[in-house]
Design a protein around this motif. Sequence first.
Motif, PDB file in Angstrom:
ATOM      1  N   VAL A 171       0.781  -1.357   0.136  1.00  0.00           N
ATOM      2  CA  VAL A 171      -0.117  -0.083   0.121  1.00  0.00           C
ATOM      3  C   VAL A 171       1.015   1.330   0.096  1.00  0.00           C
ATOM      4  N   GLY A 172       0.383   2.573  -0.311  1.00  0.00           N
ATOM      5  CA  GLY A 172       1.045   3.748  -0.290  1.00  0.00           C
ATOM      6  C   GLY A 172       0.614   4.420   0.978  1.00  0.00           C
ATOM      7  N   ARG A 173       1.406   5.423   1.128  1.00  0.00           N
ATOM      8  CA  ARG A 173       1.160   6.340   2.122  1.00  0.00           C
ATOM      9  C   ARG A 173      -0.431   6.946   2.517  1.00  0.00           C
ATOM     10  N   SER A 174      -0.862   6.741   3.672  1.00  0.00           N
ATOM     11  CA  SER A 174      -2.163   7.300   3.952  1.00  0.00           C
ATOM     12  C   SER A 174      -2.449   8.599   3.934  1.00  0.00           C
ATOM     13  N   GLY A 175      -3.237   9.136   2.839  1.00  0.00           N
ATOM     14  CA  GLY A 175      -3.470  10.534   2.488  1.00  0.00           C
ATOM     15  C   GLY A 175      -4.585  10.822   3.506  1.00  0.00           C
ATOM     16  N   GLY A 176      -5.567  10.000   3.583  1.00  0.00           N
ATOM     17  CA  GLY A 176      -6.640  10.155   4.664  1.00  0.00           C
ATOM     18  C   GLY A 176      -6.724   9.064   5.597  1.00  0.00           C
ATOM     19  N   GLU A 187      -7.543   5.882   5.315  1.00  0.00           N
ATOM     20  CA  GLU A 187      -7.310   4.440   4.810  1.00  0.00           C
ATOM     21  C   GLU A 187      -6.740   3.384   5.331  1.00  0.00           C
ATOM     22  N   LEU A 188      -5.953   3.914   5.986  1.00  0.00           N
ATOM     23  CA  LEU A 188      -4.707   3.063   6.803  1.00  0.00           C
ATOM     24  C   LEU A 188      -4.994   3.323   8.416  1.00  0.00           C
ATOM     25  N   PHE A 189      -4.551   2.472   9.110  1.00  0.00           N
ATOM     26  CA  PHE A 189      -4.477   2.797  10.850  1.00  0.00           C
ATOM     27  C   PHE A 189      -3.279   2.036  11.102  1.00  0.00           C
ATOM     28  N   GLY A 190      -2.859   2.758  12.256  1.00  0.00           N
ATOM     29  CA  GLY A 190      -1.502   2.123  12.803  1.00  0.00           C
ATOM     30  C   GLY A 190      -1.569   2.028  14.292  1.00  0.00           C
ATOM     31  N   ILE A 191      -0.855   0.952  14.858  1.00  0.00           N
ATOM     32  CA  ILE A 191      -0.907   0.947  16.319  1.00  0.00           C
ATOM     33  C   ILE A 191       0.480   1.231  16.446  1.00  0.00           C
ATOM     34  N   VAL A 192       1.167   2.189  17.481  1.00  0.00           N
ATOM     35  CA  VAL A 192       2.671   2.046  17.664  1.00  0.00           C
ATOM     36  C   VAL A 192       2.801   1.792  19.186  1.00  0.00           C
ATOM     37  N   GLU A 193       3.783   0.887  19.515  1.00  0.00           N
ATOM     38  CA  GLU A 193       3.848   0.366  20.766  1.00  0.00           C
ATOM     39  C   GLU A 193       4.947   1.226  21.935  1.00  0.00           C
ATOM     40  N   ILE A 194       5.251   2.246  21.214  1.00  0.00           N
ATOM     41  CA  ILE A 194       6.267   3.094  22.185  1.00  0.00           C
ATOM     42  C   ILE A 194       5.305   3.576  23.448  1.00  0.00           C
ATOM     43  N   GLY A 195       6.078   3.913  24.301  1.00  0.00           N
ATOM     44  CA  GLY A 195       5.416   4.413  25.538  1.00  0.00           C
ATOM     45  C   GLY A 195       5.524   5.767  25.742  1.00  0.00           C
ATOM     46  N   GLU A 196       5.918   6.241  27.147  1.00  0.00           N
ATOM     47  CA  GLU A 196       6.099   7.655  27.499  1.00  0.00           C
ATOM     48  C   GLU A 196       7.255   7.853  28.262  1.00  0.00           C
ATOM     49  N   GLU A 197       7.845   8.855  28.020  1.00  0.00           N
ATOM     50  CA  GLU A 197       8.894   9.445  28.856  1.00  0.00           C
ATOM     51  C   GLU A 197      10.308   8.472  28.764  1.00  0.00           C
ATOM     52  N   HIS A 198      10.330   7.918  27.315  1.00  0.00           N
ATOM     53  CA  HIS A 198      11.878   7.289  27.117  1.00  0.00           C
ATOM     54  C   HIS A 198      12.248   7.691  26.058  1.00  0.00           C
ATOM     55  N   GLY A 199      13.464   7.392  25.745  1.00  0.00           N
ATOM     56  CA  GLY A 199      14.418   7.938  24.436  1.00  0.00           C
ATOM     57  C   GLY A 199      13.913   7.351  23.262  1.00  0.00           C
ATOM     58  N   GLY A 200      13.204   6.411  23.317  1.00  0.00           N
ATOM     59  CA  GLY A 200      12.834   5.866  21.851  1.00  0.00           C
ATOM     60  C   GLY A 200      11.418   6.405  21.302  1.00  0.00           C
ATOM     61  N   GLY A 247      -3.019  13.604  14.402  1.00  0.00           N
ATOM     62  CA  GLY A 247      -3.842  14.459  14.082  1.00  0.00           C
ATOM     63  C   GLY A 247      -4.935  13.945  13.317  1.00  0.00           C
ATOM     64  N   LYS A 248      -4.710  13.036  12.276  1.00  0.00           N
ATOM     65  CA  LYS A 248      -5.721  12.401  11.561  1.00  0.00           C
ATOM     66  C   LYS A 248      -6.680  11.348  12.269  1.00  0.00           C
ATOM     67  N   GLY A 249      -5.975  11.154  13.395  1.00  0.00           N
ATOM     68  CA  GLY A 249      -6.611  10.186  14.316  1.00  0.00           C
ATOM     69  C   GLY A 249      -6.467   8.619  13.867  1.00  0.00           C
TER      70      GLY A 249
END
Length: 200
Positions: A37-42, A44-57, A73-75
């Motif tokens: 697939v290509g980059r989501s302009g609207g 059409e894709l949904f992501g789940i990122v597993e980073i937490g809070e207050e860490h260097g990554g 911003g797009k939710g």
Amino acid sequence: MDEKDILQKALEFHGHRCWASVAGVRVGLAALKKLGVGRSGGTELFGIVEIGEEHGGMCFGDGIQYTTGCTFGKGNIQKQPVGKLAFTLIEKDTNRAVRVVFTSALQKQIAASAFMQKRAAGIPPNEIPLEEQMELVNLVWDAPEEQILKIGEIYEYPGNWLPEVMGFRPCDSCGELTALAYLRVDGNHHVCIPCSGYGR
């Protein structure tokens, strides 16, 4: 736009050069490629990122957002805050999904770098010499994909996607513009959550 241009634009978006944002770019590109697939302009894709809070990554998340177009911003991205450099990309129309992980292969080199030593000492990233910033950018960017990424198999995500609710109207109490889905009914009035006294 070729991948090197994507990297440069992602680093500009992020605001400084660091290994974790580059890792996010690599992971995002791999996820798009695996799903075909290509980059989501609207949305059409949904992501789940597993980073937490207050860490260097956490910079990883900006690399993911710029590369995939899944943005807060797009939710169409959410955090599953478990402190991992991992990302799941879902094509909403088909529920096809893939999870990609940035592995630990380079961690000793990253930790021993001049950039990370200075970051640990509290020096802001943009005050670190450019050549030391680029040492880590290039380390992660030039590493073979099979060395630094674990790309899962495509699977079906159990998605139940709600339609996007469009529109705003002023709160009848405070007058502030409020998204329709966040208005609450109070007698004959439509009011924002703070004015309603209700929880979200």
